[in-house]
Design a protein around this motif. Structure first.
Motif: not given
Length: 570
Positions: A52-62, A133-138
């Motif tokens: 879920a941390w890959a999603q743009p709307d995830f709240d990472d303020s903490a 949120g979209r995988l572009i490479g690894e």
């Protein structure tokens, strides 16, 4: 007025609340145009793993913050390159390995075309890149069974064509093996900022990396060429002189020294070999074998006594070192072997390394005692071998630079020590070869002199004895043989005495023993022609002078009437 004051108070409180409210996302404003931008952040950072941390709307303020701006004067403690950003183990997450995430919201301004993202060239150990949120490479292989990682290589990934300007969320999923902090300093995550820009410029930066790698690692290719040349010479010398096993072991050691950089190049330019397999082969197999071969080479070079015992001691320590080192590396460490086992495995490996170094120094000491001049000439090479083994790792642990640049080419301290040691060994081999040539010439001269002596002792003109026809043929297997014969006529009664024998061994010593026996036969034959008496007299005269050798002999007496007496002595 009260209404005005109320509105004014609300405005002040609203301003203060905006000033102190926590920022929901780490943001970086980028004005690209036709340029590129390094995304130094600060990024949001968190250990663990959650898709879920890959999603743009995830709240990472903490989350915590991780700035990827290289500190002034920083350099990679392994390669010595500048612009190194210390990893998370040096920034508050000491001892942590596994998954971690970086997140950054980028507000692209003046974007005129499609964008691409170049990842940093230095990182630990594998990653996946998500944009909105979209995988572009690894880089690395992420599966449900685990992560396979490779030696660091640059990668650039095109972003979606619709992303040209405006806010974009980049999330990087990192993974680091538990072994990596044991092998390098300040490990963990990204050691430089990603770069955002137009695809053509990004790919040009990627090409610059490969060009720089080709230039910097020219010393690795040089090492392959030098060791290939050295092993061909060593094996060639052994083919010419099988009596010198030191040449054979030098060839084995040069083969190991050549395979080491070959494997490094394969891992640096391809993904054929995983980093864990490369570490296992280099550190747990090739390195210990090289240490053992070096000790055996110098032992044969100094002609150390009791080589059987030394072989058993060296290869027993090497086997233990292989097992102990493998236990500290993937895939064993952290899965089969618990992490806390490194508390006793690391000192154990140091003990085994020290034992091999002590054996090498003991062999050198014995060589100096045996031949002071040659031993002292070889001592610098031996010390350089020890530096190549341990000096680089020891100094790197002290944050001392162990890589040097000459005309832009990187030269590790261990490689420099190897080159100088090989140069000294080449001079020593040339010296020993010239000494050997002089010794062989002297030996040939002595053999020729012995052959001439032997030819004088072997009768060329056979005696003429009435009633007998005598013929002989003498062809030694070598230029000087151990066979002998004598034909001694007795004019008084017309009889003939024939002595035929063979001395053990060939060459100069056998010829000298033949000369001794022939002289004794002539002296004894002057007093008696009885075969048994002749052999008994020869035994009394020669048994204490043969010095570990022996001779077989047959004495035949043929009387004038044909009566024959034959006595054989083994």
């Amino acid at each position: 007025m009260r209404g005005f004051r109320y509105v004014f108070l609300v405005c002040i409180l609203s301003f203060l609340s905006l000033s102190v409210a926590p920022q929901a996302h780490a943001q970086q404003h980028v004005a690209l145009g036709n340029a590129t931008a390094e995304l130094t952040g600060p990024w949001k950072f968190h250990t663990g793993d959650n898709m879920a941390w890959a999603q743009p709307d995830f709240d990472d303020s903490a989350w915590g913050a991780m700035d990827l701006t290289p500190p002034p004067g920083s350099y990679d403690p392994v390669s010595g390159s500048s612009g190194f950003v210390p990893g998370w183990t040096a920034r508050g997450y000491k001892g942590y390995s596994g998954y971690a995430w970086y997140r950054l919201r980028v507000n692209v301004q003046d974007g005129q075309s499609a964008l691409a993202l170049k990842m940093p060239d230095n990182f630990d150990d594998a990653y996946q890149v998500y944009v909105n949120g979209r995988l572009i490479g690894e880089f690395g292989r992420f599966t449900s069974h685990g992560v396979t990682y490779y030696d660091n290589q640059p990668r650039a990934f095109p972003m979606s064509r619709g992303i040209r300007s405006g806010p974009t969320t980049i999330a990087i999923r990192m993974w680091m093996d538990s072994v990596t902090p044991l092998l390098q300093q300040d490990a963990g995550g990204l050691h430089g900022p990603p770069t955002l820009g137009q695809p053509s410029v990004i790919h040009a930066l990627e090409d610059m990396y490969w060009y720089g790698l080709d230039h910097r690692d020219s010393s690795v290719s040089l090492s392959i060429a030098v060791n290939l040349f050295a092993l061909l010479i060593a094996f060639g010398l052994f083919w010419l002189d099988r009596s010198e096993p030191a040449y054979l072991w030098l060839g084995f050691q040069c083969t190991q020294s050549m395979l080491y950089p070959v494997l490094v190049l394969i891992a640096s330019y391809t993904t054929w070999v995983s980093a864990s397999a490369r570490n296992l082969l280099l550190n747990a197999v090739l390195a210990p074998l090289g240490y053992g071969m070096a000790v055996i080479f110098w032992a044969y070079w100094f002609r150390t006594a009791r080589m059987g015992r030394l072989h058993r001691a060296v290869w027993s320590i090497v086997a233990l070192l292989v097992v102990a080192t493998a236990m500290t590396l993937a895939p064993f460490y952290g899965s089969v072997v618990p992490v806390h086992a490194n508390i006793w495995l690391a000192p154990l490996i140091e003990v085994f390394d020290a034992l091999l170094a002590l054996l090498l120094l003991w062999v050198t000491y014995q060589g100096i005692r045996k031949d002071r001049v040659e031993g002292l000439l070889a001592l610098p090479a031996v010390l350089l071998v020890v530096v190549a083994w341990y000096g680089g790792n020891g100094l790197a642990a002290l944050h001392v630079q162990t890589y040097f640049y000459l005309f832009g080419v990187i030269f590790p301290l261990g490689l420099i020590a190897d080159y100088v040691a090989l140069a000294i060994i080449t001079v020593l081999m040339l010296r020993r070869f010239l000494h050997g040539q002089r010794a062989r010439e002297q030996w040939k001269l002595e053999i020729e002199q012995a052959r001439q002596v032997q030819q004088m002792l072997i009768p060329e003109a056979l005696p003429v004895v009435p009633g007998f026809t005598i013929e002989s043929e003498y062809r030694p297997a070598q230029r000087v043989g151990g066979d002998f014969f004598q034909i001694i006529p007795h004019s008084a009664d017309g009889s003939i005495l024939i002595v035929l024998g063979d001395v053990s061994g060939k060459g100069l010593k056998a010829a000298m023993l033949v000369s001794l026996i022939m002289g004794a036969i002539r002296m004894v034959a002057e007093t008696t022609h009885e075969p048994m008496a002749i052999l008994q007299a020869l035994n009394r005269r020669l048994c204490r002078r043969m010095q570990g050798h022996f001779a077989t002999c047959v004495v035949t007496h043929i009387a004038a009437n044909g009566e024959t007496t034959l006595v054989l002595q083994l």
